[in-house]
Design a protein around this motif. Sequence first.
Motif, PDB file in Angstrom:
ATOM      1  N   ARG A  62      34.693  41.905  39.213  1.00 27.74           N
ATOM      2  CA  ARG A  62      35.328  41.603  38.491  1.00 27.74           C
ATOM      3  C   ARG A  62      35.749  39.875  38.937  1.00 27.74           C
ATOM      4  NH1 ARG A  62      42.235  44.451  37.737  1.00 27.74           N
ATOM      5  NH2 ARG A  62      40.835  46.113  36.942  1.00 27.74           N
ATOM      6  N   VAL A  63      37.372  39.298  38.271  1.00 34.51           N
ATOM      7  CA  VAL A  63      36.819  38.274  38.349  1.00 34.51           C
ATOM      8  C   VAL A  63      38.421  37.886  37.574  1.00 34.51           C
ATOM      9  CG1 VAL A  63      37.034  35.396  37.127  1.00 34.51           C
ATOM     10  CG2 VAL A  63      34.843  37.187  36.707  1.00 34.51           C
ATOM     11  N   ASP A 118      31.655  40.148  45.521  1.00 40.23           N
ATOM     12  CA  ASP A 118      32.236  41.284  44.526  1.00 40.23           C
ATOM     13  C   ASP A 118      32.992  40.957  43.649  1.00 40.23           C
ATOM     14  OD1 ASP A 118      31.267  43.559  46.336  1.00 40.23           O
ATOM     15  OD2 ASP A 118      32.018  42.392  47.662  1.00 40.23           O
ATOM     16  N   ILE A 119      34.254  39.377  44.441  1.00 40.48           N
ATOM     17  CA  ILE A 119      34.525  39.279  43.398  1.00 40.48           C
ATOM     18  C   ILE A 119      34.723  37.344  43.060  1.00 40.48           C
ATOM     19  CG2 ILE A 119      36.203  39.393  45.333  1.00 40.48           C
ATOM     20  CD1 ILE A 119      38.901  40.211  42.803  1.00 40.48           C
ATOM     21  N   ALA A 171      35.214  41.743  33.459  1.00 39.10           N
ATOM     22  CA  ALA A 171      36.465  43.010  34.220  1.00 39.10           C
ATOM     23  C   ALA A 171      37.237  41.329  34.863  1.00 39.10           C
ATOM     24  CB  ALA A 171      36.742  43.691  34.993  1.00 39.10           C
ATOM     25  N   VAL A 172      37.490  40.971  33.375  1.00 39.81           N
ATOM     26  CA  VAL A 172      38.475  39.467  33.822  1.00 39.81           C
ATOM     27  C   VAL A 172      40.005  39.541  33.882  1.00 39.81           C
ATOM     28  CG1 VAL A 172      38.393  36.830  32.751  1.00 39.81           C
ATOM     29  CG2 VAL A 172      36.869  38.002  33.054  1.00 39.81           C
ATOM     30  N   VAL A 173      40.679  38.647  34.918  1.00 40.51           N
ATOM     31  CA  VAL A 173      41.652  38.880  34.784  1.00 40.51           C
ATOM     32  C   VAL A 173      42.490  37.973  34.436  1.00 40.51           C
ATOM     33  CG1 VAL A 173      44.080  39.718  35.727  1.00 40.51           C
ATOM     34  CG2 VAL A 173      42.044  41.530  35.707  1.00 40.51           C
ATOM     35  N   VAL A 174      43.318  37.218  33.935  1.00 36.06           N
ATOM     36  CA  VAL A 174      44.373  36.042  33.899  1.00 36.06           C
ATOM     37  C   VAL A 174      45.636  36.081  34.544  1.00 36.06           C
ATOM     38  CG1 VAL A 174      44.809  33.847  32.274  1.00 36.06           C
ATOM     39  CG2 VAL A 174      42.424  35.156  31.714  1.00 36.06           C
ATOM     40  N   VAL A 175      45.477  34.803  35.647  1.00 33.65           N
ATOM     41  CA  VAL A 175      46.571  34.203  35.939  1.00 33.65           C
ATOM     42  C   VAL A 175      47.545  33.488  35.568  1.00 33.65           C
ATOM     43  CG1 VAL A 175      47.165  35.632  38.304  1.00 33.65           C
ATOM     44  CG2 VAL A 175      45.681  34.049  38.354  1.00 33.65           C
ATOM     45  N   ASN A 176      48.604  32.818  35.034  1.00 33.38           N
ATOM     46  CA  ASN A 176      48.764  32.064  34.803  1.00 33.38           C
ATOM     47  C   ASN A 176      50.332  30.931  35.950  1.00 33.38           C
ATOM     48  OD1 ASN A 176      48.695  33.700  32.144  1.00 33.38           O
ATOM     49  ND2 ASN A 176      48.402  31.629  31.803  1.00 33.38           N
ATOM     50  N   ASP A 180      29.383  33.451  32.814  1.00 32.71           N
ATOM     51  CA  ASP A 180      28.629  34.074  32.679  1.00 32.71           C
ATOM     52  C   ASP A 180      27.866  34.274  33.795  1.00 32.71           C
ATOM     53  OD1 ASP A 180      25.491  34.141  30.821  1.00 32.71           O
ATOM     54  OD2 ASP A 180      25.173  32.575  32.134  1.00 32.71           O
ATOM     55  N   ALA A 181      27.671  33.235  34.858  1.00 34.15           N
ATOM     56  CA  ALA A 181      27.203  33.743  35.998  1.00 34.15           C
ATOM     57  C   ALA A 181      27.798  35.106  36.967  1.00 34.15           C
ATOM     58  CB  ALA A 181      27.485  32.719  37.094  1.00 34.15           C
ATOM     59  N   ALA A 182      28.755  34.898  36.854  1.00 36.23           N
ATOM     60  CA  ALA A 182      29.452  36.285  37.943  1.00 36.23           C
ATOM     61  C   ALA A 182      29.247  37.619  36.675  1.00 36.23           C
ATOM     62  CB  ALA A 182      30.927  36.059  37.092  1.00 36.23           C
TER      63      ALA A 182
END
Length: 331
Positions: free
Chosen positions: A107-108, A66-67, A161-166, A98-100
């Motif tokens: 979501r990623v 799922d994620i 749906a990609v969310v980036v965390v830093n 791409d795989a996701a």
Amino acid sequence: MIALVTGASGFVGGHVARALVARGATVRCLVRAASRTDLLRELPVELVEGDLRDGTMLREAATGCDIVYHCAADYRLYTPDPAAMYATNVDGTDKLLDAAAAAGVERVVYTSSVGALGLRRDGAPADEQTPVTIDDMVGPYKRSKFLAERVAERWAERGLAVVVVNPSTPVGEADVKPTPTGQMIVDFLNGRFPAYVDTGLNLVDVRDVAEGHLLAAERGRPGERYILGHRNMTLKEILDTLARLTGLASPRLRLPHWLPLAAAHAAGVVARVTGKPPRVTPEAVRMSRHRMFFDSGKAERELGFMPGPIEPALGRAVEWFTAHGYVGGRG
């Protein structure tokens, strides 16, 4: 919920896996064949051997999930082969996303780094909007993470749906490798920190970073990035805190930046001859010319990110390194 965690044998990824297990998620961990997995084997997780450069295997790993939490990265401040780092950090990220997408993942969460962000010239804390270009990136690691963020942004534009965390500079227990910051703590514990330079970092408890990943999955806006940090501290303040926690002496001698830079260049020559990575690299010294101070206000407002005090995290790091033979031993 079924979650795939890449880099689960690493520092941040391992804590993300633990946080997911604590939430009751079914966790699949992608690890390399050569990775240490002893800490993961203590958890009820599925271990899948694979490589970020193998697109077919990544699709198999992502199927049914799922994620995806993409925490894996080639994190070294010294590498004799930058191309391999780009293949993992940039191309590998593209293959995983791409795989996701092909697997229909909902979501990623992509783990970037504050190293891919800009810094303010006046030394004030930077945020997600501080201007930055690739020319500001020092060394292949930072450049690769900067480019990988652009990959994540392109996939978000395509509808994933990609969310980036830093994360800033996580500290805490189970830093097996250890990370460069963990190595700094190990060096202090082993009396290998006779002097310091005028620089600064933003420290954050690694447990809070893991929680921030889960919050990003739940509340983060696709295409956005969020700094997961906490306390801005000069290097001297960090060393003084370690001194209070351990009873060891904090160094009093402050070096001008040119001196460790010269030493780092000399160490680089030795490393090319011996094949052993140097303790200090020119890139690391150049980075230390700037105080890497950051503001995690956006994550606090939008995600509900609430990091705790840094002293307990440093204390847990000291205890873990001491208990696992890094002090006076292989550290």
